[in-house]
Scaffold this motif. Structure first.
Motif, PDB file in Angstrom:
ATOM      1  N   TRP A 335     -31.440   6.868 -12.627  1.00 41.78           N
ATOM      2  CA  TRP A 335     -31.119   5.474 -12.893  1.00 41.78           C
ATOM      3  C   TRP A 335     -32.064   4.579 -12.101  1.00 41.78           C
ATOM      4  CZ3 TRP A 335     -28.343   4.375 -16.934  1.00 41.78           C
ATOM      5  CH2 TRP A 335     -28.036   3.020 -17.169  1.00 41.78           C
ATOM      6  N   LEU A 336     -32.788   3.695 -12.821  1.00 40.35           N
ATOM      7  CA  LEU A 336     -33.825   2.880 -12.181  1.00 40.35           C
ATOM      8  C   LEU A 336     -33.386   1.431 -11.975  1.00 40.35           C
ATOM      9  CD1 LEU A 336     -36.624   4.025 -14.663  1.00 40.35           C
ATOM     10  CD2 LEU A 336     -36.201   5.028 -12.433  1.00 40.35           C
ATOM     11  N   GLY A 337     -32.426   0.992 -12.789  1.00 35.71           N
ATOM     12  CA  GLY A 337     -32.034  -0.414 -12.769  1.00 35.71           C
ATOM     13  C   GLY A 337     -31.282  -0.784 -11.500  1.00 35.71           C
ATOM     14  N   ASP A 338     -31.387  -2.046 -11.093  1.00 36.74           N
ATOM     15  CA  ASP A 338     -30.666  -2.435  -9.880  1.00 36.74           C
ATOM     16  C   ASP A 338     -29.191  -2.740 -10.159  1.00 36.74           C
ATOM     17  OD1 ASP A 338     -31.395  -4.691 -11.234  1.00 36.74           O
ATOM     18  OD2 ASP A 338     -32.635  -5.530  -9.624  1.00 36.74           O
ATOM     19  N   LYS A 339     -28.867  -2.880 -11.476  1.00 36.68           N
ATOM     20  CA  LYS A 339     -27.451  -3.032 -11.819  1.00 36.68           C
ATOM     21  C   LYS A 339     -26.902  -1.663 -12.259  1.00 36.68           C
ATOM     22  CE  LYS A 339     -27.896  -6.417 -14.780  1.00 36.68           C
ATOM     23  NZ  LYS A 339     -27.599  -7.436 -15.781  1.00 36.68           N
ATOM     24  N   PRO A 340     -25.611  -1.391 -11.973  1.00 37.61           N
ATOM     25  CA  PRO A 340     -25.048  -0.108 -12.407  1.00 37.61           C
ATOM     26  C   PRO A 340     -24.982  -0.014 -13.925  1.00 37.61           C
ATOM     27  CG  PRO A 340     -23.370  -1.464 -11.320  1.00 37.61           C
ATOM     28  CD  PRO A 340     -24.665  -2.194 -11.200  1.00 37.61           C
ATOM     29  N   MET A 341     -24.781   1.201 -14.407  1.00 43.37           N
ATOM     30  CA  MET A 341     -24.688   1.423 -15.837  1.00 43.37           C
ATOM     31  C   MET A 341     -23.555   0.592 -16.439  1.00 43.37           C
ATOM     32  SD  MET A 341     -24.246   5.087 -17.679  1.00 43.37           S
ATOM     33  CE  MET A 341     -22.494   5.090 -17.987  1.00 43.37           C
ATOM     34  N   LEU A 342     -23.828  -0.004 -17.616  1.00 39.86           N
ATOM     35  CA  LEU A 342     -22.828  -0.861 -18.270  1.00 39.86           C
ATOM     36  C   LEU A 342     -21.592  -0.050 -18.662  1.00 39.86           C
ATOM     37  CD1 LEU A 342     -25.271  -2.684 -20.724  1.00 39.86           C
ATOM     38  CD2 LEU A 342     -24.235  -3.691 -18.690  1.00 39.86           C
ATOM     39  N   PRO A 343     -20.406  -0.685 -18.599  1.00 38.24           N
ATOM     40  CA  PRO A 343     -19.183   0.036 -18.980  1.00 38.24           C
ATOM     41  C   PRO A 343     -19.242   0.580 -20.410  1.00 38.24           C
ATOM     42  CG  PRO A 343     -18.663  -2.080 -17.959  1.00 38.24           C
ATOM     43  CD  PRO A 343     -20.138  -2.047 -18.147  1.00 38.24           C
ATOM     44  N   ASN A 344     -19.858  -0.188 -21.345  1.00 39.43           N
ATOM     45  CA  ASN A 344     -19.902   0.324 -22.723  1.00 39.43           C
ATOM     46  C   ASN A 344     -21.068   1.297 -22.930  1.00 39.43           C
ATOM     47  OD1 ASN A 344     -22.233  -1.186 -23.066  1.00 39.43           O
ATOM     48  ND2 ASN A 344     -21.288  -2.740 -24.361  1.00 39.43           N
ATOM     49  N   GLY A 345     -21.980   1.354 -21.958  1.00 41.32           N
ATOM     50  CA  GLY A 345     -23.054   2.350 -21.997  1.00 41.32           C
ATOM     51  C   GLY A 345     -24.036   2.202 -23.144  1.00 41.32           C
ATOM     52  N   LYS A 346     -24.191   0.969 -23.676  1.00 49.11           N
ATOM     53  CA  LYS A 346     -25.081   0.789 -24.831  1.00 49.11           C
ATOM     54  C   LYS A 346     -26.463   0.290 -24.411  1.00 49.11           C
ATOM     55  CE  LYS A 346     -21.696   0.099 -28.445  1.00 49.11           C
ATOM     56  NZ  LYS A 346     -20.950  -0.891 -29.203  1.00 49.11           N
ATOM     57  N   TYR A 347     -27.495   0.973 -24.857  1.00 48.06           N
ATOM     58  CA  TYR A 347     -28.868   0.627 -24.491  1.00 48.06           C
ATOM     59  C   TYR A 347     -29.816   0.847 -25.665  1.00 48.06           C
ATOM     60  CZ  TYR A 347     -27.138   0.545 -19.744  1.00 48.06           C
ATOM     61  OH  TYR A 347     -26.436   0.218 -18.621  1.00 48.06           O
ATOM     62  N   ILE A 348     -31.051   0.353 -25.500  1.00 47.96           N
ATOM     63  CA  ILE A 348     -32.121   0.695 -26.441  1.00 47.96           C
ATOM     64  C   ILE A 348     -32.849   1.896 -25.852  1.00 47.96           C
ATOM     65  CG2 ILE A 348     -34.311  -0.060 -27.448  1.00 47.96           C
ATOM     66  CD1 ILE A 348     -33.233  -2.936 -27.199  1.00 47.96           C
ATOM     67  N   LEU A 349     -33.105   2.880 -26.697  1.00 49.37           N
ATOM     68  CA  LEU A 349     -33.802   4.072 -26.223  1.00 49.37           C
ATOM     69  C   LEU A 349     -35.209   4.096 -26.800  1.00 49.37           C
ATOM     70  CD1 LEU A 349     -32.458   7.687 -26.101  1.00 49.37           C
ATOM     71  CD2 LEU A 349     -34.513   7.208 -27.416  1.00 49.37           C
ATOM     72  N   ASP A 375     -21.919  16.823  -8.610  1.00 55.79           N
ATOM     73  CA  ASP A 375     -20.680  16.111  -8.379  1.00 55.79           C
ATOM     74  C   ASP A 375     -20.147  15.648  -9.729  1.00 55.79           C
ATOM     75  OD1 ASP A 375     -18.662  14.473  -7.678  1.00 55.79           O
ATOM     76  OD2 ASP A 375     -19.861  13.100  -6.432  1.00 55.79           O
ATOM     77  N   LYS A 376     -19.041  16.293 -10.177  1.00 51.39           N
ATOM     78  CA  LYS A 376     -18.568  16.018 -11.533  1.00 51.39           C
ATOM     79  C   LYS A 376     -17.569  14.865 -11.607  1.00 51.39           C
ATOM     80  CE  LYS A 376     -19.709  20.499 -13.294  1.00 51.39           C
ATOM     81  NZ  LYS A 376     -19.330  21.797 -13.783  1.00 51.39           N
ATOM     82  N   THR A 377     -17.183  14.345 -10.448  1.00 49.72           N
ATOM     83  CA  THR A 377     -16.249  13.224 -10.454  1.00 49.72           C
ATOM     84  C   THR A 377     -17.038  11.920 -10.432  1.00 49.72           C
ATOM     85  OG1 THR A 377     -16.186  13.279  -8.061  1.00 49.72           O
ATOM     86  CG2 THR A 377     -14.451  14.472  -9.235  1.00 49.72           C
ATOM     87  N   VAL A 378     -17.607  11.578 -11.585  1.00 47.46           N
ATOM     88  CA  VAL A 378     -18.484  10.411 -11.642  1.00 47.46           C
ATOM     89  C   VAL A 378     -17.693   9.169 -12.018  1.00 47.46           C
ATOM     90  CG1 VAL A 378     -20.555   9.464 -12.684  1.00 47.46           C
ATOM     91  CG2 VAL A 378     -20.316  11.931 -12.437  1.00 47.46           C
ATOM     92  N   ASP A 379     -17.649   8.156 -11.135  1.00 50.06           N
ATOM     93  CA  ASP A 379     -16.992   6.915 -11.557  1.00 50.06           C
ATOM     94  C   ASP A 379     -17.987   5.813 -11.880  1.00 50.06           C
ATOM     95  OD1 ASP A 379     -17.571   6.806  -8.884  1.00 50.06           O
ATOM     96  OD2 ASP A 379     -15.464   6.863  -8.250  1.00 50.06           O
ATOM     97  N   SER A 380     -19.199   5.909 -11.373  1.00 48.78           N
ATOM     98  CA  SER A 380     -20.201   4.907 -11.754  1.00 48.78           C
ATOM     99  C   SER A 380     -21.595   5.502 -11.605  1.00 48.78           C
ATOM    100  CB  SER A 380     -20.070   3.671 -10.856  1.00 48.78           C
ATOM    101  OG  SER A 380     -20.527   4.001  -9.565  1.00 48.78           O
ATOM    102  N   VAL A 381     -22.551   4.864 -12.272  1.00 49.08           N
ATOM    103  CA  VAL A 381     -23.942   5.293 -12.148  1.00 49.08           C
ATOM    104  C   VAL A 381     -24.750   4.084 -11.701  1.00 49.08           C
ATOM    105  CG1 VAL A 381     -25.974   6.113 -13.399  1.00 49.08           C
ATOM    106  CG2 VAL A 381     -23.734   7.083 -13.917  1.00 49.08           C
ATOM    107  N   GLY A 382     -25.446   4.197 -10.584  1.00 46.29           N
ATOM    108  CA  GLY A 382     -26.206   3.074 -10.056  1.00 46.29           C
ATOM    109  C   GLY A 382     -27.624   3.462  -9.685  1.00 46.29           C
ATOM    110  N   MET A 383     -28.352   2.484  -9.146  1.00 44.31           N
ATOM    111  CA  MET A 383     -29.766   2.679  -8.858  1.00 44.31           C
ATOM    112  C   MET A 383     -30.007   3.908  -7.976  1.00 44.31           C
ATOM    113  SD  MET A 383     -32.757   0.084  -7.935  1.00 44.31           S
ATOM    114  CE  MET A 383     -32.468  -0.536  -6.315  1.00 44.31           C
ATOM    115  N   ASN A 384     -31.015   4.671  -8.360  1.00 41.49           N
ATOM    116  CA  ASN A 384     -31.450   5.878  -7.654  1.00 41.49           C
ATOM    117  C   ASN A 384     -30.551   7.087  -7.869  1.00 41.49           C
ATOM    118  OD1 ASN A 384     -33.807   4.709  -6.485  1.00 41.49           O
ATOM    119  ND2 ASN A 384     -32.480   3.651  -5.036  1.00 41.49           N
ATOM    120  N   ASP A 385     -29.490   6.940  -8.659  1.00 39.43           N
ATOM    121  CA  ASP A 385     -28.670   8.106  -8.976  1.00 39.43           C
ATOM    122  C   ASP A 385     -29.438   9.045  -9.905  1.00 39.43           C
ATOM    123  OD1 ASP A 385     -26.509   7.454  -7.479  1.00 39.43           O
ATOM    124  OD2 ASP A 385     -25.315   6.623  -9.120  1.00 39.43           O
ATOM    125  N   ILE A 386     -29.272  10.333  -9.652  1.00 38.67           N
ATOM    126  CA  ILE A 386     -29.888  11.341 -10.499  1.00 38.67           C
ATOM    127  C   ILE A 386     -28.782  12.258 -10.994  1.00 38.67           C
ATOM    128  CG2 ILE A 386     -31.342  13.433 -10.378  1.00 38.67           C
ATOM    129  CD1 ILE A 386     -33.272  11.875  -8.655  1.00 38.67           C
TER     130      ILE A 386
END
Lengths: 428, 301
Positions: A335-349, A375-386
């Motif tokens: 994850w490169l963005g400084d904002k966490p992944m959007l709740p609806n998870g919709k993006y352009i690929l 770590d399978k208990t993922v509640d959010s995805v943010g910058m620098n997460d792999i």
């Protein structure tokens, strides 16, 4: 005359290879000094740069010529004394031309290392001999393996501060190899160096005669990179359609693109994806020079025998070697963005020259970068997460696994609201 | 797989053509910034290669400071006529006349900084969404961090801390209304690569790059061509020398080097042996340690 044919006889400057490498290290392990040393000892620094460097060193009250200042680019960085973004450096020896992607090592800048690693043939991982393998070493090595950099050179730096001890060097190599078994890297080498004094960087060290291996520069100049390209799977993403509409080239229609992998020859039977239409290559040319074959990395015009409907985003392949096709794409992500992944998870690929909407349908796990555990208990995805996730695309993608093909196996995600590139993906 | 080895210069060419085609595919109104210098001549050559046998599908744009070498303008006009390409010319003098910018005064006055405004005005007037430039990362330390696709905000400004990550060869050219991009296909080239490429492709360049006799004056260790654009100083000594130019910009800030190089081969040899960078002859970069970075943030090429 055939400008596209590879040359055999040596032509000096016009016969050099290009090696792209990335450097990773923690804040104080001397990365900038190492790059400065490579540039300085290979005489890639010019007199006016040297004069500026001497002046800057004196102004800052440094006793010696501070080689690290050579690579400090922006004003903000020079003030804070840290590197904050990917900077590219260039130097050449009679054998090769080098592009260095110099990336900072702080935790918060994982995304820069991923960026630098995406185009590299080789990664230099720096370790401070006094500290040995630390958390950041593990993180950097993991990223290098995730991005499938073919060669890793581990430089154990500051050997001067551990009395050039062979035992210290060997201990660090052993520790590194122990965790490297978890990584997916074919080629790992070790070099004990002192960037500050120049030991084993360009010139062989007199202080470490116990070391029989090659110097860093020798490795950079000689490592075999010819097989880093995929020459097996012919893939041609269509980038642009060339139609001159001129008197002379009235019916001319060519598909412009850069061969992602493999080899195409005139007469080859091809298939166009997604339409599935087939045809035969009638001509391969660039700027009026035609050629019988074209291969990975070449920009070319491809002409076909049949007039079929092809547009940007389509992929031309050979009938007997097809890529995978799916709307569910399983990727390793950073994850490169400084904002966490959007709740609806919709993006352009974006994938090669095509672009589709997508939705993150599942985040399978994140990787704990300290332990490399999942770590399978993922509640959010943010910058620098792999980690690993599954994307559902609006239309099918034609791809290869990233391990086999860095071009057709990579994607980026773009946030529609900000237009920022927020995620890098390597297809499993 | 030895026969499929590719030389560094061909790899750079393939990359640049790929980037130029990507611009044509992703944007609606591109223009190629053309100065008549060797980098923009190479850029135009690559663009012609990228789209041949079709014409380059966008115009060239020359921001003319009014302080160009006459040879550069003649060369530009001949090249456009030969290739049938359109070149839009915007004059810094017009920006001065309209009061958009203030002319610098004094013996070292330069219009280098003023052209930024003329360029930004031209981008707005022509509704360009991207300007292709010949900038290279090896030129100056502020350029070392430039992306291939460099995003500019509504005011045409560059924010070095907020650049989009650029991975593999996937370029993100998405933008909002009013914003634009600068794209630099020669990012990975060095001065040496440019010369080798000119030699390999046998590309025509202005005579200014080859040795010739010329009246020059010395300013702060730089040889400048004697011309009407440079206000004379009482201390000026005009001398005749055999010189050539390593870069071509304004007459007010482009320094000459003493040279006998008469052919492309000799220039390549001279560059290989040279111990100073080409920007070392640029008077405008010597103003301060961060001169280039400051100009870039304001919207310079």
């Amino acid at each position: 005359m055939n400008a596209l044919k590879p040359t055999k006889k040596s032509k000096g400057y016009l016969d050099m290879e290009l090696l792209r490498f990335t450097t990773a290290g923690s804040v104080d392990d001397g990365k900038s000094t190492l790059i400065g040393r490579l540039l300085y000892d290979s005489k890639a620094i010019f007199e006016d740069q040297l004069t500026a460097l001497e002046l800057a060193s004196t102004n800052r009250g440094h006793e010696h010529l501070n080689l690290a200042l050579l690579t400090d680019g922006l004003k903000a960085e020079r003030e804070q004394g840290i590197t904050i973004d990917v900077a590219y450096r260039y130097f050449a020896t009679p054998r090769r031309k080098f592009i260095i992607a110099d990336t900072p090592g702080h935790i918060q800048y994982t995304r820069n290392m991923v960026t630098g690693a995406s185009t590299a043939n080789l990664a230099i991982i720096l370790i401070d001999a006094r500290l040995g393998v630390i958390e950041q070493t593990i993180r950097h090595s993991f990223i290098a393996s995730l991005l499938q950099i073919p060669h890793i050179v581990v430089c154990i730096n500051k050997m001067d501060l551990v009395e050039y001890s062979q035992e210290t060097f060997e201990d660090i190599c052993d520790t590194y190899m122990e965790f490297a078994t978890k990584l997916d890297v074919q080629d790992i080498r070790f070099v004990p160096i002192s960037a500050l004094h120049g030991d084993n960087v360009v010139n062989r060290s007199k202080n470490m005669e116990w070391f029989n291996g090659p110097t860093l520069m020798y490795i950079l100049e000689n490592i075999h990179i010819g097989s880093d390209y995929n020459f097996l799977d012919a893939r041609f993403p269509v980038q642009y359609i060339i139609r001159p509409y001129s008197q002379e080239f009235h019916d001319y229609r060519a598909y412009a693109g850069r061969v992602a992998s493999g080899i195409f020859r005139v007469g080859d039977k091809i298939k166009v994806l997604p339409s599935g239409l087939t045809s035969t290559i009638s001509k391969l040319e660039l700027f009026g020079n035609s050629t019988e074959e074209t291969f990975a990395s070449q920009s070319i015009n491809m002409l076909l025998e049949d007039d079929i409907d092809i547009s940007r985003g389509d992929m031309i392949v050979k009938e007997n070697n097809l890529p995978q096709q799916s709307q569910d794409i399983d990727i390793m992500f950073c994850w490169l963005g400084d904002k966490p992944m959007l709740p609806n998870g919709k993006y352009i690929l974006k994938h090669t020259s095509s672009e589709v909407k997508c939705k993150v349908s599942q985040v399978t796990y994140k990787i704990n970068m300290e332990t490399l555990e999942r770590d399978k208990t993922v509640d959010s995805v943010g910058m620098n997460d792999i980690g690993r996730m599954v994307l559902r695309t609006q239309k099918p993608l034609f791809y290869d696994p990233y391990r086999k093909n860095r071009i057709t196996g990579s994607v980026i995600l773009i946030d529609e609201a900000t237009n920022n590139t927020v995620c890098a993906g390597m297809i499993n | 797989m030895r026969p499929y080895r590719i030389t560094h210069i061909k790899e750079l060419e393939n990359e640049a053509i790929y980037v130029i085609r990507e611009v044509a595919a992703q944007f609606e109104r591109p223009a190629l910034l053309f100065s008549g210098g060797k980098d923009s001549i190479v850029m135009f050559h690559l663009a012609r290669k990228a789209f041949w046998p079709a014409k380059v599908p966008f115009p060239l744009l020359h921001i003319d400071t009014g302080h160009n070498f006459p040879e550069t303008l003649v060369f530009r006009d001949q090249l456009m006529e030969k290739t049938g390409q359109q070149c839009i010319v915007k004059l810094v003098q017009e920006s001065i006349d309209k009061g958009r910018v203030q002319e610098e005064t004094g013996p070292n006055a330069s219009r280098n900084k003023l052209q930024t405004i003329t360029l930004l005005d031209a981008i707005e007037e022509l509704k360009l969404d991207i300007a292709l430039g010949g900038g290279r990362r090896d030129e100056e330390k502020a350029r070392a961090k430039e992306r291939f696709f460099s995003h500019r905000d509504d005011f045409g400004q560059w924010d070095p801390k907020n650049q989009r990550p650029e991975l593999w060869n996937i370029f993100n050219g998405k933008k909002n209304m009013g914003e634009h991009f600068r794209v630099f296909p020669l990012s990975n080239w060095t001065e040496m690569d440019v010369w080798q490429y000119i030699l390999m492709e046998n590309i025509d360049i202005p005579n200014l790059y080859f040795t010739h006799e010329r009246e020059v004056i010395e300013r702060n260790g730089t040889w400048l061509a004697n011309s009407d654009c440079i206000p004379p100083l009482a201390t000026d000594k005009i001398v005749k020398k055999k010189i050539r130019f390593r870069t071509i910009g304004d007459m007010t800030c482009t320094g000459a080097v003493e040279s006998e190089a008469n052919s492309l081969e000799e220039i390549v040899r001279e560059v290989a042996a040279s111990r100073s960078t080409e920007r070392g002859t640029r008077y405008d970069d010597k103003r301060s340690e961060t001169a280039m970075e400051d100009r870039k943030k304001e919207g310079y090429f």
